[in-house]
Design a protein around this motif. Structure first.
Motif, mmCIF file in Angstrom:
data_model
loop_
_atom_site.group_PDB
_atom_site.id
_atom_site.type_symbol
_atom_site.label_atom_id
_atom_site.label_comp_id
_atom_site.label_asym_id
_atom_site.label_seq_id
_atom_site.Cartn_x
_atom_site.Cartn_y
_atom_site.Cartn_z
ATOM 1 N N ALA A 8 0.820 -1.212 0.000
ATOM 2 C CA ALA A 8 0.000 0.000 0.000
ATOM 3 C C ALA A 8 0.849 1.255 0.000
ATOM 4 O O ALA A 8 0.391 2.323 -0.403
ATOM 5 C CB ALA A 8 -0.938 0.003 1.205
ATOM 6 N N ASN A 9 2.101 1.136 0.439
ATOM 7 C CA ASN A 9 3.026 2.267 0.447
ATOM 8 C C ASN A 9 3.920 2.178 -0.780
ATOM 9 O O ASN A 9 4.528 1.142 -1.059
ATOM 10 C CB ASN A 9 3.869 2.243 1.722
ATOM 11 C CG ASN A 9 4.794 3.435 1.818
ATOM 12 O OD1 ASN A 9 5.826 3.481 1.165
ATOM 13 N ND2 ASN A 9 4.424 4.403 2.644
ATOM 14 N N ALA A 10 4.012 3.265 -1.533
ATOM 15 C CA ALA A 10 4.726 3.232 -2.806
ATOM 16 C C ALA A 10 6.186 2.843 -2.625
ATOM 17 O O ALA A 10 6.710 2.001 -3.370
ATOM 18 C CB ALA A 10 4.617 4.588 -3.498
ATOM 19 N N MET A 11 6.873 3.416 -1.660
ATOM 20 C CA MET A 11 8.306 3.165 -1.519
ATOM 21 C C MET A 11 8.580 1.713 -1.124
ATOM 22 O O MET A 11 9.508 1.077 -1.643
ATOM 23 C CB MET A 11 8.905 4.121 -0.480
ATOM 24 C CG MET A 11 8.662 5.595 -0.796
ATOM 25 S SD MET A 11 9.036 6.032 -2.516
ATOM 26 C CE MET A 11 10.779 5.698 -2.586
ATOM 27 N N GLU A 12 7.777 1.178 -0.200
ATOM 28 C CA GLU A 12 7.967 -0.220 0.197
ATOM 29 C C GLU A 12 7.631 -1.162 -0.952
ATOM 30 O O GLU A 12 8.328 -2.156 -1.201
ATOM 31 C CB GLU A 12 7.094 -0.539 1.409
ATOM 32 C CG GLU A 12 7.538 0.128 2.695
ATOM 33 C CD GLU A 12 8.891 -0.399 3.159
ATOM 34 O OE1 GLU A 12 9.162 -1.598 2.951
ATOM 35 O OE2 GLU A 12 9.678 0.387 3.716
ATOM 36 N N ALA A 13 6.557 -0.863 -1.669
ATOM 37 C CA ALA A 13 6.150 -1.719 -2.783
ATOM 38 C C ALA A 13 7.186 -1.700 -3.898
ATOM 39 O O ALA A 13 7.497 -2.739 -4.497
ATOM 40 C CB ALA A 13 4.791 -1.271 -3.306
ATOM 41 N N ILE A 14 7.726 -0.507 -4.193
ATOM 42 C CA ILE A 14 8.746 -0.413 -5.246
ATOM 43 C C ILE A 14 9.978 -1.224 -4.878
ATOM 44 O O ILE A 14 10.574 -1.912 -5.726
ATOM 45 C CB ILE A 14 9.101 1.065 -5.483
ATOM 46 C CG1 ILE A 14 7.932 1.785 -6.142
ATOM 47 C CG2 ILE A 14 10.356 1.192 -6.337
ATOM 48 C CD1 ILE A 14 8.119 3.278 -6.270
ATOM 49 N N ARG A 15 10.372 -1.187 -3.604
ATOM 50 C CA ARG A 15 11.543 -1.970 -3.174
ATOM 51 C C ARG A 15 11.297 -3.467 -3.382
ATOM 52 O O ARG A 15 12.173 -4.187 -3.871
ATOM 53 C CB ARG A 15 11.837 -1.682 -1.704
ATOM 54 C CG ARG A 15 13.041 -2.413 -1.155
ATOM 55 C CD ARG A 15 13.243 -2.099 0.315
ATOM 56 N NE ARG A 15 12.082 -2.475 1.100
ATOM 57 C CZ ARG A 15 11.856 -3.721 1.529
ATOM 58 N NH1 ARG A 15 12.723 -4.686 1.248
ATOM 59 N NH2 ARG A 15 10.793 -3.989 2.257
ATOM 60 N N ILE A 16 10.105 -3.942 -3.035
ATOM 61 C CA ILE A 16 9.782 -5.366 -3.197
ATOM 62 C C ILE A 16 9.784 -5.745 -4.686
ATOM 63 O O ILE A 16 10.327 -6.788 -5.080
ATOM 64 C CB ILE A 16 8.419 -5.670 -2.553
ATOM 65 C CG1 ILE A 16 8.485 -5.446 -1.045
ATOM 66 C CG2 ILE A 16 7.985 -7.097 -2.864
ATOM 67 C CD1 ILE A 16 7.144 -5.570 -0.343
ATOM 68 N N LEU A 17 9.190 -4.887 -5.517
ATOM 69 C CA LEU A 17 9.116 -5.181 -6.948
ATOM 70 C C LEU A 17 10.504 -5.158 -7.588
ATOM 71 O O LEU A 17 10.815 -5.990 -8.455
ATOM 72 C CB LEU A 17 8.201 -4.169 -7.633
ATOM 73 C CG LEU A 17 6.711 -4.260 -7.281
ATOM 74 C CD1 LEU A 17 5.951 -3.082 -7.882
ATOM 75 C CD2 LEU A 17 6.110 -5.575 -7.764
ATOM 76 N N GLN A 18 11.344 -4.226 -7.176
ATOM 77 C CA GLN A 18 12.695 -4.168 -7.741
ATOM 78 C C GLN A 18 13.505 -5.406 -7.380
ATOM 79 O O GLN A 18 14.245 -5.942 -8.221
ATOM 80 C CB GLN A 18 13.401 -2.904 -7.252
ATOM 81 C CG GLN A 18 12.890 -1.625 -7.897
ATOM 82 C CD GLN A 18 13.539 -0.393 -7.317
ATOM 83 O OE1 GLN A 18 14.047 -0.407 -6.191
ATOM 84 N NE2 GLN A 18 13.517 0.701 -8.060
ATOM 85 N N GLN A 19 13.381 -5.866 -6.154
ATOM 86 C CA GLN A 19 14.087 -7.089 -5.769
ATOM 87 C C GLN A 19 13.603 -8.286 -6.581
ATOM 88 O O GLN A 19 14.399 -9.129 -7.005
ATOM 89 C CB GLN A 19 13.895 -7.342 -4.277
ATOM 90 C CG GLN A 19 14.652 -6.376 -3.380
ATOM 91 C CD GLN A 19 14.416 -6.642 -1.906
ATOM 92 O OE1 GLN A 19 13.447 -7.296 -1.527
ATOM 93 N NE2 GLN A 19 15.293 -6.114 -1.074
ATOM 94 N N ARG A 20 12.298 -8.341 -6.819
ATOM 95 C CA ARG A 20 11.774 -9.443 -7.631
ATOM 96 C C ARG A 20 12.326 -9.391 -9.051
ATOM 97 O O ARG A 20 12.704 -10.429 -9.621
ATOM 98 C CB ARG A 20 10.247 -9.381 -7.672
ATOM 99 C CG ARG A 20 9.634 -10.412 -8.616
ATOM 100 C CD ARG A 20 8.136 -10.360 -8.667
ATOM 101 N NE ARG A 20 7.618 -11.275 -9.670
ATOM 102 C CZ ARG A 20 6.337 -11.480 -9.911
ATOM 103 N NH1 ARG A 20 5.418 -10.823 -9.223
ATOM 104 N NH2 ARG A 20 5.961 -12.329 -10.848
ATOM 105 N N VAL A 21 12.379 -8.202 -9.630
ATOM 106 C CA VAL A 21 12.891 -8.067 -10.992
ATOM 107 C C VAL A 21 14.357 -8.478 -11.061
ATOM 108 O O VAL A 21 14.773 -9.213 -11.973
ATOM 109 C CB VAL A 21 12.711 -6.615 -11.487
ATOM 110 C CG1 VAL A 21 13.481 -6.387 -12.777
ATOM 111 C CG2 VAL A 21 11.238 -6.317 -11.709
#
Length: 660
Positions: A257-270
């Motif tokens: 729900a938080n953009a910064m936390e979500a972006i970090r998770i998505l970047q690690q997945r990529v």
């Protein structure tokens, strides 16, 4: 403008006709496919050549015919009908007659017929002035043709159907993502929500819809082929990495729900996904280098910076890696002038290379790689991976090298891994599964198949391996199932499917003492346990069975307890061995003052053994085992009914009191 000339060449043989094309700028003409010879089929009737004069016949080269070439599709600046005026970059208005075109003229930027170009002579966008010698027009052309691929530094020659598919999918994703992010930035009003506290009135920004949009696209990317998946994943990372969290209320505590936390998770997945593609997919090295350069330009927080470095993966055709796999480099270091290249990789890459090499049955190359590579982030897991080198040697069919290497890893064996080695050595077969430190080595339901070029290990070598592991690995020595598997092997010899006949008392007496001598050689040391050849010359199956049973007896004496019933059941077909075990245990327990109530008769009744009674041998016939303090010179006549003697160096104390 193209002209076609026919040249007639005479070499005192049949005449050869060569038709040459002449262009003003051959280096820029792609319609001729870089060929200087153009064969033209002439359909109209040609007037017969006039007789040549004697002077003309003496000439080496005579022009006999020429005709105007057919106009083929071409760029506007190469048009043979209308002249073209070049300029570096003029888009305000057409220059001279650049706006004129023939039916075969193409727009250089749009790569379509000039008549179909929507910006051919539009002010500030005049494509009619474009040409290949202008860097600005060339970049516009590449941008139009490559689209999202331009950021990866691809050229037009690199683009194939796979990259075109990735570009189309990225384009549609970018439009969808832009809509979702715009809704996120606008937020939702919560002033009318009575369940909220007064100070919480205002905009709420929930990044969850954007997160789900990106996740759906990444799931789609993982189902594509290697090149397409890598471009889609990194292209999406570039788009969502520029997102931000507006000031406002975040109601949910969920990270997405938080953009910064979500972006970090998505970047690690990529990063994890692309790293796997670099190792597991057959990607060209230049393609991998483009991906790595693109990843370095991504906007990532400090917490994900190290993850971005995980894409610094060596391609499979890297010179140092290839030399290590082929056995040409055993140090993992390559010196190049004043620089030193070291084969160091993160544990995630090591595990993936292991997985791929196993799937390709390249076990010897895998062993070379594991012995040389230096891991950079998880020494414990890497050590567990290196402990599997003997197992990979077994799967390669090199049992002798596996037995040599196994001494290093044996103290850290698990019982399941020990039983796996036993089965491989006994049957010369291996499981058709991927092996890693996380693998459950009991391998339930795994398919087994023969190892190419391997033969089952000789029974003596197999027993020596098992006893060596037991003496240096407490977990294996204390595991009842390990004992049961080993006793099953020695109770069922390969060449004799039936039970072993009871040997003579003399053989039993001599083999018993020699077995104890073997087991007491350098207790705790791997190489000190040796089985002499003469021990197996007469009745080798009986000798090995007694040797393993003696090792079990020592384990029972040290633990002060019986093993489970399923271990003793292995002696059901050879009750004389069980009787021998009972007699010796009775003797040694009385000598040490331990409880001698072994319930022998009840155990015999449970196993269905009839006709044997517990008749313990007198104490003076046996002495307790104790560690040897000197080397032993073996008497090769131990199978003879004559008393067996051991010869010790002068002044040394005999390791055992041999019965006479």
């Amino acid at each position: 403008m193209y002209a076609v000339f026919t040249w007639k060449i005479s070499f005192n043989m049949d005449e050869v006709i060569i038709i040459l094309s002449e262009d003003e700028d051959l280096c820029c003409d792609t319609t001729l496919n870089d060929s200087s010879v153009l064969f033209v089929e002439v359909k109209e009737n040609v007037v017969q050549d006039r007789p040549l004069s004697a002077k003309a016949l003496e000439e080496d080269l005579v022009v006999t015919f020429s005709k105007r070439a057919e106009v083929l599709p071409h760029a506007r600046y190469d048009c043979p009908l209308y002249p073209f005026t070049r300029a570096e970059y003029v888009k305000s208005a057409p220059i001279d007659s650049n706006h004129q075109f023939c039916e075969q003229c193409f727009c250089y930027v749009c790569d379509k017929l000039a008549s179909l170009c929507p910006l051919w002579r539009v002010n500030e966008e005049c494509h009619c002035n474009s040409h290949q010698r202008s860097g600005t027009w060339s970049r516009l052309r590449n941008s139009a043709d490559l689209g999202h691929l331009l950021a990866f530094d691809f050229s037009l020659s690199d683009v194939d159907s796979k990259l075109q598919l990735a570009e189309r999918l990225l384009g549609s994703f970018r439009k969808e993502l832009q809509v979702e992010f715009s809704c996120f930035v606008r937020g939702k009003m919560l002033s009318d929500n009575k369940s909220l506290r007064p100070h919480m009135n205002g905009l709420v920004h929930d990044y969850t819809p954007v997160y789900e949009c990106v996740t759906s696209f990444l799931n789609k990317a993982e189902g594509q082929e290697g090149k397409v998946a890598a471009i889609m994943s990194l292209g999406a990372a570039k788009d969502f990495s520029s997102h931000y969290q507006p000031s406002g209320i975040v109601l949910s505590k969920c990270p997405k729900a938080n953009a910064m936390e979500a972006i970090r998770i998505l970047q690690q997945r990529v990063m994890v996904s692309v790293q796997r593609l670099m190792v597991m997919s057959d990607l060209p090295s230049d393609f991998i280098h483009k991906l790595q350069r693109f990843a370095l330009c991504l906007n990532m927080p400090v917490t994900v910076g190290n993850t971005r470095n995980s894409l610094c993966v060596r391609p499979w055709d890297d010179m140092l890696l290839v030399s290590v796999l082929k056995g040409q480099n055993v140090t993992g270091i390559r010196k190049q002038r004043s620089k030193k290249d070291i084969l160091a990789e993160p544990i995630s890459v090591v595990l993936m290379r292991s997985e791929l090499l196993q799937s390709q049955c390249r076990y010897r190359e895998l062993c070379r790689y594991l012995c040389v590579v230096i891991q950079t982030d998880n020494s414990t897991l890497f050590k567990e991976m290196k402990d599997l080198v003997p197992l990979f040697m077994c799967m390669e069919g090199d049992f002798s090298m596996a037995l040599y290497e196994v001494s290093i890893a044996a103290p850290r064996f698990s019982p399941a891994l020990f039983r796996l080695y036993l089965r491989i050595f006994e049957t010369a077969t291996a499981p058709r599964v991927h092996i890693s430190p996380q693998t459950p080595f009991d391998l339930p339901g795994a398919e087994w198949g023969p190892i190419q070029g391997a033969v089952p290990l000789r029974r003596g070598e197999l027993v020596k391996f098992a006893l060596r592991v037991q003496r240096c690995c407490a977990a294996v020595n204390a595991d009842a199932q390990c004992w049961s598997d080993l006793l099953t092997i020695v109770n069922n010899p390969r060449d004799s499917p039936s039970a072993l006949p009871e040997p003579s008392p003399e053989f039993l007496n001599a083999a018993t003492n020699l077995s104890l001598e073997i087991l007491n050689q350098g207790v705790g040391l791997w190489n000190n346990l040796q089985i002499p050849k003469f021990f197996l010359e007469v009745n080798p199956d009986h000798a090995l069975l007694l040797l393993v049973t003696a090792a079990l007896m020592l384990q029972i004496l040290s633990d002060f307890k019986w093993p489970p019933k399923f271990v003793i059941q292995n002696f059901k077909d050879n009750p004389w061995v069980l009787q021998w075990l009972f007699e010796n245990l009775y003797t040694y327990r009385r000598l040490y003052g331990q409880d001698s109530n072994l319930s022998i008769q009840s155990i015999q009744q449970e196993l269905g053994i009839i006709g044997y009674q517990a008749s313990p041998v007198p104490l003076e016939h046996h002495s307790p085992p104790r560690p040897s303090t000197s080397p032993v010179v073996w008497d090769h006549t131990y199978c003879s009914p004559v008393s067996v003697q051991t010869v010790c160096p002068k002044g040394a104390v005999p390791a055992m009191i041999v019965p006479t």
